[in-house]
Design an enzyme around this catalytic site. Structure first.
Site, PDB file in Angstrom:
ATOM      1  N   LEU A  44       0.840  -1.201   0.000  1.00  0.00           N
ATOM      2  CA  LEU A  44       0.000   0.000   0.000  1.00  0.00           C
ATOM      3  C   LEU A  44       0.881   1.258   0.000  1.00  0.00           C
ATOM      4  CD1 LEU A  44      -2.907   1.240   0.358  1.00  0.00           C
ATOM      5  CD2 LEU A  44      -2.503   1.156   2.821  1.00  0.00           C
ATOM      6  N   ALA A  97       3.490   8.563  -0.084  1.00  0.00           N
ATOM      7  CA  ALA A  97       2.112   8.280   0.346  1.00  0.00           C
ATOM      8  C   ALA A  97       2.139   7.269   1.483  1.00  0.00           C
ATOM      9  CB  ALA A  97       1.277   7.750  -0.826  1.00  0.00           C
ATOM     10  N   ILE A 138       7.876  -2.411   2.252  1.00  0.00           N
ATOM     11  CA  ILE A 138       7.052  -3.613   2.127  1.00  0.00           C
ATOM     12  C   ILE A 138       7.681  -4.780   2.895  1.00  0.00           C
ATOM     13  CG2 ILE A 138       5.882  -5.184   0.524  1.00  0.00           C
ATOM     14  CD1 ILE A 138       4.994  -2.093   0.584  1.00  0.00           C
ATOM     15  N   THR A 139       6.953  -5.202   3.928  1.00  0.00           N
ATOM     16  CA  THR A 139       7.431  -6.277   4.804  1.00  0.00           C
ATOM     17  C   THR A 139       7.487  -7.604   4.043  1.00  0.00           C
ATOM     18  OG1 THR A 139       6.527  -5.161   6.732  1.00  0.00           O
ATOM     19  CG2 THR A 139       6.956  -7.527   6.972  1.00  0.00           C
ATOM     20  N   GLU A 144       0.962  -0.041   9.934  1.00  0.00           N
ATOM     21  CA  GLU A 144      -0.502  -0.202   9.750  1.00  0.00           C
ATOM     22  C   GLU A 144      -1.237   1.062  10.209  1.00  0.00           C
ATOM     23  OE1 GLU A 144      -2.480  -3.870  10.061  1.00  0.00           O
ATOM     24  OE2 GLU A 144      -0.737  -5.017   9.445  1.00  0.00           O
TER      25      GLU A 144
HETATM   26  C1  LIG Z   1       9.334  -1.584   9.253  1.00  0.00           C
HETATM   27  C2  LIG Z   1       8.155  -1.129   8.478  1.00  0.00           C
HETATM   28  C3  LIG Z   1       7.348  -2.069   7.847  1.00  0.00           C
HETATM   29  C4  LIG Z   1       6.249  -1.655   7.079  1.00  0.00           C
HETATM   30  N1  LIG Z   1       5.515  -2.591   6.388  1.00  0.00           N
HETATM   31  C5  LIG Z   1       4.593  -2.160   5.468  1.00  0.00           C
HETATM   32  C6  LIG Z   1       3.969  -3.086   4.577  1.00  0.00           C
HETATM   33  O1  LIG Z   1       4.216  -4.294   4.630  1.00  0.00           O
HETATM   34  N2  LIG Z   1       3.108  -2.601   3.640  1.00  0.00           N
HETATM   35  C7  LIG Z   1       2.810  -1.279   3.545  1.00  0.00           C
HETATM   36  O2  LIG Z   1       2.019  -0.919   2.669  1.00  0.00           O
HETATM   37  N3  LIG Z   1       3.389  -0.370   4.389  1.00  0.00           N
HETATM   38  C8  LIG Z   1       4.263  -0.784   5.339  1.00  0.00           C
HETATM   39  N4  LIG Z   1       4.881   0.136   6.192  1.00  0.00           N
HETATM   40  C9  LIG Z   1       4.562   1.560   6.035  1.00  0.00           C
HETATM   41  C10 LIG Z   1       3.873   2.172   7.250  1.00  0.00           C
HETATM   42  O3  LIG Z   1       2.536   1.776   7.301  1.00  0.00           O
HETATM   43  C11 LIG Z   1       4.047   3.706   7.118  1.00  0.00           C
HETATM   44  O4  LIG Z   1       5.399   3.977   7.425  1.00  0.00           O
HETATM   45  C12 LIG Z   1       3.132   4.465   8.054  1.00  0.00           C
HETATM   46  O5  LIG Z   1       1.794   4.341   7.634  1.00  0.00           O
HETATM   47  C13 LIG Z   1       3.497   5.966   8.142  1.00  0.00           C
HETATM   48  O6  LIG Z   1       3.708   6.514   6.882  1.00  0.00           O
HETATM   49  P1  LIG Z   1       5.033   7.400   6.640  1.00  0.00           P
HETATM   50  O7  LIG Z   1       6.188   6.566   7.067  1.00  0.00           O
HETATM   51  O8  LIG Z   1       5.019   7.899   5.227  1.00  0.00           O
HETATM   52  O9  LIG Z   1       4.916   8.605   7.644  1.00  0.00           O
HETATM   53  P2  LIG Z   1       4.159  10.007   7.408  1.00  0.00           P
HETATM   54  O10 LIG Z   1       2.791   9.751   6.871  1.00  0.00           O
HETATM   55  O11 LIG Z   1       5.062  10.913   6.640  1.00  0.00           O
HETATM   56  O12 LIG Z   1       4.030  10.533   8.892  1.00  0.00           O
HETATM   57  C14 LIG Z   1       5.072  11.237   9.576  1.00  0.00           C
HETATM   58  C15 LIG Z   1       4.504  11.748  10.908  1.00  0.00           C
HETATM   59  O13 LIG Z   1       3.407  12.659  10.640  1.00  0.00           O
HETATM   60  C16 LIG Z   1       2.264  12.249  11.367  1.00  0.00           C
HETATM   61  N5  LIG Z   1       1.054  12.574  10.617  1.00  0.00           N
HETATM   62  C17 LIG Z   1       0.824  12.395   9.287  1.00  0.00           C
HETATM   63  N6  LIG Z   1      -0.425  12.823   8.970  1.00  0.00           N
HETATM   64  C18 LIG Z   1      -0.977  13.255  10.114  1.00  0.00           C
HETATM   65  C19 LIG Z   1      -2.253  13.818  10.462  1.00  0.00           C
HETATM   66  N7  LIG Z   1      -3.213  13.980   9.552  1.00  0.00           N
HETATM   67  N8  LIG Z   1      -2.471  14.189  11.739  1.00  0.00           N
HETATM   68  C20 LIG Z   1      -1.514  14.009  12.695  1.00  0.00           C
HETATM   69  N9  LIG Z   1      -0.300  13.476  12.435  1.00  0.00           N
HETATM   70  C21 LIG Z   1      -0.047  13.106  11.168  1.00  0.00           C
HETATM   71  C22 LIG Z   1       2.417  10.731  11.525  1.00  0.00           C
HETATM   72  O14 LIG Z   1       1.634  10.235  12.590  1.00  0.00           O
HETATM   73  C23 LIG Z   1       3.926  10.633  11.776  1.00  0.00           C
HETATM   74  O15 LIG Z   1       4.170  10.879  13.137  1.00  0.00           O
HETATM   75  C24 LIG Z   1       5.940  -0.274   6.999  1.00  0.00           C
HETATM   76  C25 LIG Z   1       6.757   0.662   7.657  1.00  0.00           C
HETATM   77  C26 LIG Z   1       7.853   0.256   8.372  1.00  0.00           C
HETATM   78  C27 LIG Z   1       8.730   1.293   9.025  1.00  0.00           C
END
Ligand SMILES: Cc1cc2nc3c(=O)[nH]c(=O)nc-3n(C[C@H](O)[C@H](O)[C@H](O)COP(=O)(O)OP(=O)(O)OC[C@H]3O[C@@H](n4cnc5c(N)ncnc54)[C@H](O)[C@@H]3O)c2cc1C
Length: 389
Positions: A130, A135, A162-163, A374
Site C-alpha cells: 500500500l 504516500a 514492504i514487509t 498499519e
Molecule cells: C518496518 C516497516 C514495515 C512496514 N511494512 C509495510 C507493509 O508491509 N506494507 C505497507 O504498505 N506499508 C508498510 N509500512 C509503512 C507504514 O505503514 C508507514 O510507514 C506508516 O503508515 C506511516 O507513513 P510514513 O512513514 O510515510 O509517515 P508520514 O505519513 O510521513 O508521517 C510522519 C509523521 O506525521 C504524522 N502525521 C501524518 N499525517 C498526520 C495527520 N493527519 N495528523 C496528525 N499526524 C499526522 C504521523 O503520525 C507521523 O508521526 C511499513 C513501515 C515500516 C517502518
C-alpha cells in the site's frame, strides 16, 4: 444472567491449550535464534520452518482453501506467543494475513483457490503493498498506476516499506486505475514474484524488527492478466482499509507479545539481582513498577481480545459493527503500552538492560514499530475519532 455471560471475559479451554502449545514451540524453536536474527539482521528461517511444520505460518486461512481456519482470537494468540520471544518472527503469520486478507475479503473464488492454497501449504508467503515514498499516512495519495491493455493490466510505480518483500511469492498491490477519482480510483491486484518487471530494493537498515526484511518494490511495466484484479475496479482502497480493520488487531497482538516477553524477563531478573543486601524485587518502588506494567498489559490484552471477537463476527458475515473503532483502539493502546512496558523493563535491569547481553533492549526497539505501521498512532486516533462507538 446465564453462566455463559461470565465466560465472555475469559478464553475457552481450546484457546488456552493453543497458547500452551505455541508457547512451547516458540521457546524451543524460535527463542534460541532471536538474538542472532536481530544482531545479524537476517530472516528467521528457523522460525519459518518451525511455524510451517506446525501449521502456524498462516493460521487464518479458511479450511475450504486448505488452511487451519483459525478464528481471530486464535490468530491473536499465535502472534502474541511468537512475538513474546521474537517480534521479527511474528511478522510471518501477521503479514501472511495482511497480504492475503484482501483476496479473502474481496477476491473471486478463482483467485482464492489459486492463491490461498499455496499460502496455507507453506509454499508461498504474501506481502501487502500500500505505502509509497510519498504516500504513507495519506495512502490514497499513491502514484503507482495500473493501465488496462486488452486482457491485461500494466503496472508502473514504486511501493515502499514492504514487509517480507523479496521473500514472499505473492503481493497484493494497490494501484491507481482512475486518477480522477482519488480513493475510488484505486484497484487491488495480485502480483507474483516472478512476474517480469517486478524487482526489489535493498533491505532497509532499521531500529528494530531487524529479522523482518523491509524493501522497496519496483514495478516496471509489470503486465498481469486482467483476472488478477481483486474485486471490482475502483474498490481496492476500500478493500485495503477493510483489511486493516482486521489486521490492526494482529499488530495489537504483536505489541502484547513483545510487552509480555519484557515483563516476564524483568520479573525474573528482579528476583535474582541483589542490591543493598537483598533482591531488588523486595523494594516496593520496583514492585509498583511491575504492578503497573502487568495492569496496563492486561487492560491492553482485554481490549485486543474484544477487538478480535469483533473481527471474527465481521468475517462470519455480520455487519461491520464497531470493528473499525476497536481495531484502531486495540492497535493504538497495545502499542503505546508495549513501548512503556519495554522501556520500564530496560529500567528495571539498570545498566545491564541497556546492553545487548540481555533481551529487553531488543524488545524496546522492536516495540517502537508497533506505534508506526498499519497506520501511525496519530492516524489511529483520527480513525477512532471518526468512528466513535
Ligand atoms: C518496518 C516497516 C514495515 C512496514 N511494512 C509495510 C507493509 O508491509 N506494507 C505497507 O504498505 N506499508 C508498510 N509500512 C509503512 C507504514 O505503514 C508507514 O510507514 C506508516 O503508515 C506511516 O507513513 P510514513 O512513514 O510515510 O509517515 P508520514 O505519513 O510521513 O508521517 C510522519 C509523521 O506525521 C504524522 N502525521 C501524518 N499525517 C498526520 C495527520 N493527519 N495528523 C496528525 N499526524 C499526522 C504521523 O503520525 C507521523 O508521526 C511499513 C513501515 C515500516 C517502518
Amino acid at each position: 444472567m446465564s453462566s455463559s455471560d461470565f465466560d465472555l471475559y475469559r478464553l475457552s479451554e481450546e484457546h488456552d491449550l493453543l497458547r500452551e502449545s505455541v508457547r512451547s514451540l516458540a521457546e524451543t524453536k524460535i527463542a534460541p535464534h532471536a538474538a542472532e536474527v536481530d544482531e545479524e539482521s537476517r530472516f528467521p528461517q528457523e522460525a519459518r520452518d518451525a511455524l510451517t511444520a506446525n501449521d502456524l505460518h498462516a493460521v487464518h486461512v479458511p479450511e475450504a482453501y486448505g488452511g487451519a481456519g483459525a478464528d481471530a482470537i486464535s490468530t491473536v494468540i499465535v502472534i502474541e506467543e511468537i512475538a513474546r520471544v521474537c517480534a521479527s518472527s511474528s511478522l510471518i503469520p501477521a503479514v501472511n494475513k495482511l497480504g492475503s486478507l484482501p483476496v479473502e475479503l474481496s477476491g473471486s473464488e478463482e483467485l482464492k483457490r489459486k492463491y490461498l492454497g499455496p499460502l496455507a501449504k507453506g509454499d508461498a508467503m504474501f506481502s501487502y503493498c500500500l505505502s509509497e515514498p510519498d504516500a504513507g499516512s495519506d495512502a490514497a495519495g499513491m502514484k503507482t498506476r495500473a493501465v488496462r491493455d486488452g486482457d491485461s493490466w500494466v503496472l508502473n510505480g514504486v511501493k515502499r516499506w514492504i514487509t517480507n518483500a523479496g521473500i514472499s511469492e505473492f503481493y497484493t498491490v494497490m494501484a491507481v486505475t482512475d486518477p480522477e477519482k482519488r480513493s475510488k480510483g484505486i484497484s487491488a491486484f495480485v502480483v507474483e514474484k516472478d512476474d517480469p518487471g517486478l524487482s526489489f530494493g535493498a533491505p532497509e537498515k532499521k531500529l528494530g524488527i531487524k529479522g523482518s526484511p523491509t524493501r522497496e518494490v519496483y514495478f516496471d511495466n509489470v503486465r498481469i492478466p486482467a483476472d488478477r484484479m481483486i474485486g471490482e475496479e475502483g474498490t481496492g482502497f476500500a478493500t485495503a482499509m477493510r483489511t486493516l480493520d482486521h489486521t490492526r488487531v494482529t499488530i495489537a497482538a504483536q505489541a502484547l507479545g513483545i510487552a509480555q516477553g519484557a515483563l516476564d524477563y524483568a520479573r525474573g531478573y528482579v528476583q535474582e539481582r541483589k542490591q543493598f543486601g537483598k533482591p531488588i524485587g523486595d523494594f516496593q518502588g520496583v514492585q509498583f513498577m511491575l504492578a503497573d506494567m502487568a495492569m496496563k498489559l492486561e487492560a491492553a490484552r482485554q481490549l485486543t481480545y474484544a477487538a478480535a471477537a469483533r473481527s471474527e463476527r465481521v468475517s462470519g458475515g455480520a455487519t461491520k459493527e464497531d470493528l473499525t473503532f476497536f481495531g484502531a483502539a486495540a492497535k493504538c493502546y497495545a502499542s503505546d503500552v508495549a513501548m512503556e512496558i519495554t522501556t520500564d523493563a530496560v529500567q528495571l535491569l539498570g545498566g545491564y538492560g541497556y546492553t545487548r547481553d540481555y533481551p529487553v533492549e531488543r524488545m524496546m526497539r522492536d516495540a517502537k514499530i508497533t506505534q508506526i505501521y498499519e497506520g501511525t498512532n496519530q492516524v489511529q486516533r483520527i480513525v477512532m475519532a471518526r468512528n466513535l462507538p
